[in-house]
Structures are given as structure tokens and as C-alpha cells.
Design a protein around this motif. Structure first.
Motif, PDB file in Angstrom:
ATOM      1  N   LYS A 501      -3.120   5.039   5.954  1.00  0.00           N
ATOM      2  CA  LYS A 501      -2.426   6.174   6.582  1.00  0.00           C
ATOM      3  C   LYS A 501      -3.357   6.959   7.503  1.00  0.00           C
ATOM      4  N   SER A 502      -4.606   7.115   7.069  1.00  0.00           N
ATOM      5  CA  SER A 502      -5.539   7.886   7.888  1.00  0.00           C
ATOM      6  C   SER A 502      -5.918   7.167   9.175  1.00  0.00           C
ATOM      7  N   SER A 503      -5.873   5.830   9.154  1.00  0.00           N
ATOM      8  CA  SER A 503      -6.266   5.063  10.336  1.00  0.00           C
ATOM      9  C   SER A 503      -5.100   4.756  11.265  1.00  0.00           C
ATOM     10  N   MET A 504      -3.897   4.580  10.721  1.00  0.00           N
ATOM     11  CA  MET A 504      -2.767   4.253  11.606  1.00  0.00           C
ATOM     12  C   MET A 504      -1.489   4.990  11.231  1.00  0.00           C
ATOM     13  N   ASN A 505      -1.589   6.118  10.559  1.00  0.00           N
ATOM     14  CA  ASN A 505      -0.503   6.999  10.122  1.00  0.00           C
ATOM     15  C   ASN A 505       0.534   6.275   9.248  1.00  0.00           C
ATOM     16  N   VAL A 506       1.428   7.038   8.653  1.00  0.00           N
ATOM     17  CA  VAL A 506       2.379   6.459   7.705  1.00  0.00           C
ATOM     18  C   VAL A 506       3.368   5.524   8.387  1.00  0.00           C
ATOM     19  N   GLY A 507       3.753   5.842   9.635  1.00  0.00           N
ATOM     20  CA  GLY A 507       4.680   4.967  10.354  1.00  0.00           C
ATOM     21  C   GLY A 507       4.051   3.625  10.674  1.00  0.00           C
ATOM     22  N   GLY A 508       2.811   3.648  11.130  1.00  0.00           N
ATOM     23  CA  GLY A 508       2.114   2.411  11.436  1.00  0.00           C
ATOM     24  C   GLY A 508       1.862   1.570  10.200  1.00  0.00           C
ATOM     25  N   THR A 509       1.581   2.236   9.076  1.00  0.00           N
ATOM     26  CA  THR A 509       1.342   1.511   7.824  1.00  0.00           C
ATOM     27  C   THR A 509       2.577   0.728   7.400  1.00  0.00           C
ATOM     28  N   PHE A 510       3.728   1.390   7.421  1.00  0.00           N
ATOM     29  CA  PHE A 510       4.963   0.703   7.022  1.00  0.00           C
ATOM     30  C   PHE A 510       5.353  -0.374   8.035  1.00  0.00           C
ATOM     31  N   THR A 511       5.051  -0.136   9.299  1.00  0.00           N
ATOM     32  CA  THR A 511       5.339  -1.163  10.312  1.00  0.00           C
ATOM     33  C   THR A 511       4.489  -2.404  10.083  1.00  0.00           C
ATOM     34  N   CYS A 512       3.220  -2.200   9.757  1.00  0.00           N
ATOM     35  CA  CYS A 512       2.299  -3.312   9.517  1.00  0.00           C
ATOM     36  C   CYS A 512       2.757  -4.169   8.344  1.00  0.00           C
ATOM     37  N   ILE A 513       3.077  -3.517   7.229  1.00  0.00           N
ATOM     38  CA  ILE A 513       3.482  -4.272   6.035  1.00  0.00           C
ATOM     39  C   ILE A 513       4.871  -4.872   6.228  1.00  0.00           C
ATOM     40  N   SER A 514       5.748  -4.167   6.934  1.00  0.00           N
ATOM     41  CA  SER A 514       7.067  -4.725   7.230  1.00  0.00           C
ATOM     42  C   SER A 514       6.951  -5.981   8.081  1.00  0.00           C
ATOM     43  N   GLY A 515       5.946  -5.999   8.968  1.00  0.00           N
ATOM     44  CA  GLY A 515       5.701  -7.197   9.758  1.00  0.00           C
ATOM     45  C   GLY A 515       5.318  -8.379   8.886  1.00  0.00           C
ATOM     46  N   MET A 516       4.526  -8.109   7.836  1.00  0.00           N
ATOM     47  CA  MET A 516       4.177  -9.167   6.884  1.00  0.00           C
ATOM     48  C   MET A 516       5.427  -9.688   6.180  1.00  0.00           C
ATOM     49  N   VAL A 517       6.314  -8.770   5.816  1.00  0.00           N
ATOM     50  CA  VAL A 517       7.563  -9.168   5.159  1.00  0.00           C
ATOM     51  C   VAL A 517       8.405 -10.027   6.098  1.00  0.00           C
ATOM     52  N   PHE A 518       8.500  -9.607   7.367  1.00  0.00           N
ATOM     53  CA  PHE A 518       9.327 -10.343   8.329  1.00  0.00           C
ATOM     54  C   PHE A 518       8.803 -11.758   8.551  1.00  0.00           C
ATOM     55  N   VAL A 519       7.488 -11.888   8.733  1.00  0.00           N
ATOM     56  CA  VAL A 519       6.900 -13.219   8.928  1.00  0.00           C
ATOM     57  C   VAL A 519       7.052 -14.055   7.661  1.00  0.00           C
ATOM     58  N   GLY A 520       6.854 -13.395   6.515  1.00  0.00           N
ATOM     59  CA  GLY A 520       6.969 -14.103   5.243  1.00  0.00           C
ATOM     60  C   GLY A 520       8.358 -14.648   4.972  1.00  0.00           C
ATOM     61  N   ASN A 521       9.374 -14.010   5.550  1.00  0.00           N
ATOM     62  CA  ASN A 521      10.739 -14.480   5.340  1.00  0.00           C
ATOM     63  C   ASN A 521      10.936 -15.918   5.817  1.00  0.00           C
ATOM     64  N   PHE A 522      10.214 -16.293   6.860  1.00  0.00           N
ATOM     65  CA  PHE A 522      10.351 -17.647   7.382  1.00  0.00           C
ATOM     66  C   PHE A 522       9.671 -18.679   6.485  1.00  0.00           C
ATOM     67  N   LEU A 523       8.787 -18.212   5.607  1.00  0.00           N
ATOM     68  CA  LEU A 523       8.107 -19.136   4.700  1.00  0.00           C
ATOM     69  C   LEU A 523       9.064 -19.776   3.709  1.00  0.00           C
ATOM     70  N   ILE A 524      10.146 -19.067   3.341  1.00  0.00           N
ATOM     71  CA  ILE A 524      11.055 -19.627   2.335  1.00  0.00           C
ATOM     72  C   ILE A 524      11.821 -20.835   2.875  1.00  0.00           C
ATOM     73  N   LEU A 525      11.820 -21.018   4.196  1.00  0.00           N
ATOM     74  CA  LEU A 525      12.482 -22.197   4.757  1.00  0.00           C
ATOM     75  C   LEU A 525      11.766 -23.484   4.328  1.00  0.00           C
ATOM     76  N   ILE A 526      10.457 -23.371   4.067  1.00  0.00           N
ATOM     77  CA  ILE A 526       9.678 -24.555   3.679  1.00  0.00           C
ATOM     78  C   ILE A 526      10.080 -25.054   2.291  1.00  0.00           C
ATOM     79  N   PRO A 527      10.060 -24.208   1.239  1.00  0.00           N
ATOM     80  CA  PRO A 527      10.514 -24.711  -0.066  1.00  0.00           C
ATOM     81  C   PRO A 527      11.994 -25.066  -0.089  1.00  0.00           C
ATOM     82  N   MET A 528      12.804 -24.388   0.724  1.00  0.00           N
ATOM     83  CA  MET A 528      14.225 -24.736   0.775  1.00  0.00           C
ATOM     84  C   MET A 528      14.429 -26.169   1.264  1.00  0.00           C
TER      85      MET A 528
END
Length: 542
Positions: A501-528
């Protein structure tokens, strides 16, 4: 039962094919047992395990599980299954409640023990760490020695640790007792999914496993509301006395009412446990003894799988590529949800909100309601999609449109139900973070919190149900894998949250981790696509 005969024929043909392909070097039986054990529930063709007949049981209120000998899969009625969900929720609720109920009291603890914010956050981080690590051990114990004794022992440890916390005089004692408290109660979340898997068939498992998992984690959403009210009315020690009274009362009730369900011990509940620690006093009632047919047990319903305690078994499941790829997006999403709950007290206390501790607690209600709806609704969706896709699979096999040895894709049937919610979560939590950063109207914060919780509980339901399907004889161990991933990731992000939060504020923090979630969503296509193939090939190599 037309479908039973079809599936029985497929199983017999598959068995003969595997036997012919094995050599006569002495490894034939070992290979065949290994492949059968790993793939048994993937094929969904084993008659003695699960047969769903939609025409015979359209409303789901009757027994849906038959064997070739007409032995019911479980002797619990539909209502009794929901009663079991209530009992399991009353046990696991205290695990998810233990962390967030503590958030509103952090400032008081800083003043009480004269420590800074980073040191007091350690008491939150260690709870989350043990919440992830402890189930990998206790889940294995529950798979070997039964669900009932491990659940009750965990609750007892939690009560004792909570008494110690309420009476703590030093910061060091708080840290140690938080570790003990988490280690005692946290395995119950994983074990609960195993219990639900013991008395449900695949056609209804999404509803019940989803309900148990979702309702249990409601403590995560409502905990801060309860903690805020107790801290405002009394002080931080009242939080732990509340946990002592609540969990202690539930433990006494479960001592009398919680029955053993581990199928290697009780089968479909008709086999009376040999050890006294697995026997619930309620089973001594004449009506229960008659319902469970103790005088004429169905020994054929007992799971003959050999399950031995192995401290590494959970990790060996987790490192499988199809498992870790299936669970990683869900774990990231749960971590994001945890951070959203943890961030509310600090952010809503600032201008322009300037909310009191009690008002901040009320702001957790949308999150709790969203999570409740997410677990229940997604469970129903999972079951509906599973029934339809499995019915279509059998019809294609019967019509000769697909190979008779084809295996039902369990990964696709379960994971696809939560795919839309996964994408939605990445968007919603990004908006949540920027709503806090830009101080948007409180309605935006609450609505995004509601939708985010709905999505998080949806993903939790699909992941837990998938693991129970894949490892029915080791369901507690398997579900502890997801518990490990989500809690360890939550602890890591929680430990880094203030610096992020101190380095990229609360909005940037949630955006960063949400980006990980979004990219990770495509990973489930592999086991499917490849999950079933990998499991089959791995089984054939053993």
C-alpha cells in the motif's frame, strides 16, 4: 436400472482391456490396483460407488445411491444430510471466525502490549500460516482414524487456547497461543468437506460440499462485525471469551450428535465403529440403531481402500500439475478476498467516511450475505451442470458417438461452473481497491464487496467439490491442499500488505493482485483439457 447395466458393462470391458495389457511378470495386480484406485471416480463407471437415476429420484429427496446389491450409499435421509451440514458448520465456523474477529482489536492490542503495527500484524499472519499448514497433517489423521475424534480434539484445543488468550499478559504469549488456536481448529474446514463427501454422491455433492465450505467461511465475513461490537462494548479480551463460550457449547453438542462417517470405518453408516472415540452417544438410541441397521450391517458398503497416515500425502497431491493449476486461481482469489476484509477497518476510519468501530462492523454485512449466496447458489449450479454433462456423456457412449473406454472429464464438469465468477472477481476487486483509494461513495465499496464475496465463495465451492470427487477415500487430505494454498498465500499477502500500500497505494495493490487472478483464470483451461489424461497416464506408469 438401465444406466447401471450400461456402466457395469463399460467397467467390465475396461477391466478386461487393462488386464490383457498387463504382462505376467508379477506386477500385473499391482498396476491394475493402482490404476483402478486413481481412476475409479474419474471414470464414474464404478457401479458399486455411484449410480444416479434421474427418473427414479427426480426431486433429490430420496436415496440416489445404489449398488449392484441395492445397498444404499448412505443411510442418512435428505433432511439428516442438511442436519449434518448444520453440525459441521457449527464446528468449522469458529476456525474462519478466529482471524477476522480479531481485526477490530488490533489497535487496542498495540496499546496494551506497547508494540508497533508490524509486530501486531504478526499475530494475524501466524494464525493464517497455521490455518494452512495444520490441516495437511490433521486431514491425514482424519482419513485414517475417523472424522469425529479429530474434529472434537481440534475444538478442545481451540477452547483451551482461547482461554489462554483471554488471560494473556504478554505479547509473546499472544503469538504462541494464536498459533496453537489456529493449529487446533483450522483442520476442521478441510475435514468438513471430507465428511460431506462421505455421505453424498457426485450428483448432489456440489450442493452439500459447497454449503459446508461456504457456510463455514461465513465467519470470515461476519467476524469483524462481531469483533467490533464486542470490542466497543467491553474490550479485546471479550473477543476470546466469546470464542470460548461459543466453541465450547458447540463442542458439547457435537460430542453427543456428531456421528462418524469415514467409509473405511462405518461404510454407509450401518457398520458400528469399533473404537469408542468414533461412537456418538446418539447412535445408542433405539430409533437410530434401527435406522442404521446395526443388527444387519451392509459390509459391502465399506470402502476397502488402504489409507495410511503420511505427513507428506497432502503435498504429494498438491504438486500434481492438474491439481495445482486447478487450485491456484482460487487461492489467489481467496487471498484477495481476505485482503478486502482486512482493509476495511483502516480505510473506513479515514476521511471522508470517519466511521465508528461499530459502523465499520455493519459494513461487513454485504460481504457476508454475498458469500452466503455464493456458496449456496454455486453448489446448485455445480450439481445441475454435472448431472446434465454426465447424462450427455452416457448417452453419447451408449450411441457409440464416443469410445466405450472414454473417461468422464471431472475437471471440466466441476471447474467450468466457476469460470464466469473467476473473471468477474478480478474486475470487481479492482473496482473495490480504487473505490477505497479515491474515496468513492460507500455504496460502491459495499456493492463490490458483496459481489466479490459471492465470487470468492463460488470458487471455493467448485475447488472443494473437485478435490472430494478426485480423492474420495482421502477427501480430508485432498481438501487440505486447497486450504494450504489459500491460507499461505493470504498470509504472504497480509504480511506484505502495508508495504504494498505504501509503494503503490490501496488501489494499485488490489489491481496488481486482481491481475494475478485474471491471468490465473486461464490456467484452469489446462487441467480441463489434459487433467484426466495426465492422471490416467500417471496411473499406468505405476
Amino acid at each position: 436400472m438401465r444406466r447401471a447395466s450400461i456402466r457395469g458393462t463399460d467397467l467390465q470391458a475396461d477391466t478386461e482391456t487393462k488386464k490383457k495389457n498387463c504382462d505376467n511378470t508379477g506386477s500385473e495386480s499391482s498396476v491394475f490396483r493402482t490404476v483402478t484406485r486413481e481412476l475409479r471416480d474419474d471414470t464414474d463407471d464404478v457401479v458399486t460407488h455411484e449410480i444416479y437415476d434421474e427418473e427414479s429420484f427426480p426431486d433429490g429427496s430420496k436415496q440416489e445411491q445404489l449398488s449392484e446389491e441395492d445397498v444404499p450409499y448412505t443411510l442418512l435421509t435428505y433432511r439428516q444430510k442438511w442436519f449434518m451440514v448444520a453440525l459441521l458448520t457449527s464446528a468449522g465456523f469458529w476456525s474462519s471466525l478466529g482471524s477476522p474477529i480479531y481485526y477490530p482489536a488490533l489497535k487496542e492490542l498495540e496499546a496494551e502490549f506497547d508494540v508497533n503495527e508490524e509486530l501486531i500484524n504478526i499475530t494475524v499472519v501466524v494464525y493464517l500460516l497455521f490455518q494452512g499448514i495444520a490441516p495437511t497433517i490433521s486431514g491425514g489423521l482424519a482419513d485414517v482414524y475417523g472424522r469425529r475424534p479429530i474434529i472434537l480434539l481440534g475444538m478442545l484445543i481451540y477452547v483451551i487456547a482461547s482461554i489462554g488468550l483471554a488471560c494473556s499478559k504478554s505479547y509473546g504469549a499472544v503469538v504462541f497461543l494464536r498459533c496453537l488456536q489456529s493449529a487446533g481448529i483450522s483442520p476442521i474446514i478441510a475435514i468438513n468437506s471430507g465428511v460431506a463427501g462421505d455421505f453424498t454422491v457426485k450428483s448432489e455433492r456440489g450442493t452439500f460440499v459447497g454449503a459446508v465450505s461456504g457456510f463455514t467461511l461465513m465467519g470470515q465475513a461476519f467476524g469483524s462485525l462481531i469483533g467490533a461490537a464486542l470490542t466497543a462494548a467491553y474490550d479485546w479480551r471479550a473477543i476470546f471469551w466469546f470464542l470460548v463460550i461459543g466453541c465450547g457449547t458447540c463442542m458439547i453438542i457435537l460430542c453427543f450428535l456428531l456421528i462418524e462417517t469415514k467409509r473405511t470405518i462405518v461404510g454407509n453408516l450401518s457398520i458400528r465403529p469399533k473404537s469408542w472415540i468414533n461412537i456418538a452417544p446418539i447412535t445408542r438410541l433405539p430409533a437410530i440403531r434401527k435406522q442404521f441397521k446395526y443388527d444387519n450391517p451392509d459390509y459391502s458398503s465399506r470402502d476397502l481402500s488402504e489409507v495410511k497416515f503420511d505427513i507428506t500425502s497432502a503435498m504429494r497431491i498438491l504438486i500434481l500439475p492438474e491439481i495445482i493449476l486447478s487450485l491456484l486461481p482460487a487461492a489467489f482469489q481467496f487471498s484477495l478476498w481476505t485482503l478486502s476484509l482486512a482493509s476495511l477497518p483502516a480505510e473506513l476510519a479515514l476521511d471522508p467516511y470517519d466511521y465508528s468501530l461499530t459502523m465499520i462492523g455493519v459494513c461487513y454485512l454485504p460481504s457476508g450475505i454475498g458469500g452466503l449466496l455464493g456458496s449456496f447458489c454455486t453448489g446448485k449450479i455445480i450439481d445441475v451442470y454435472y448431472k446434465r454433462s454426465h447424462k450427455k456423456f452416457l448417452e453419447k457412449k451408449e450411441a457409440g458417438l464416443i469410445d466405450k473406454d472414454a473417461r468422464f472429464n471431472t475437471f471440466k464438469a466441476r471447474l467450468i461452473s466457476g469460470a464466469p465468477q473467476n473473471v468477474c472477481a478480478a474486475v470487481v476487486f479492482t473496482l473495490f481497491g480504487w473505490a477505497l483509494k479515491q474515496r468513492w461513495h460507500i455504496a460502491v465499496v459495499l456493492v463490490t464487496s458483496f459481489i466479490g464475496s459471492f465470487c470468492a465463495m463460488s470458487t471455493l465451492s467448485t475447488s472443494s467439490t473437485l478435490l472430494v470427487d478426485l480423492y474420495p477415500s482421502k477427501s480430508s487430505t485432498a481438501t487440505s491442499c486447497y486450504n494450504f494454498m489459500r491460507c499461505v498465500l493470504s498470509a504472504i499477502f497480509m504480511a506484505c500488505f502495508s508495504k504494498m500500500k505504501s509503494s503503490m497505494n490501496v488501489g494499485g495493490t488490489f489491481t496488481c493482485i486482481s491481475g494475478m487472478v485474471f491471468v490465473g483464470n486461464f490456467l484452469i483451461l489446462i487441467p480441463m483439457k489434459y487433467g484426466m489424461k495426465w492422471r490416467y497416464e500417471r496411473g499406468m506408469k505405476l
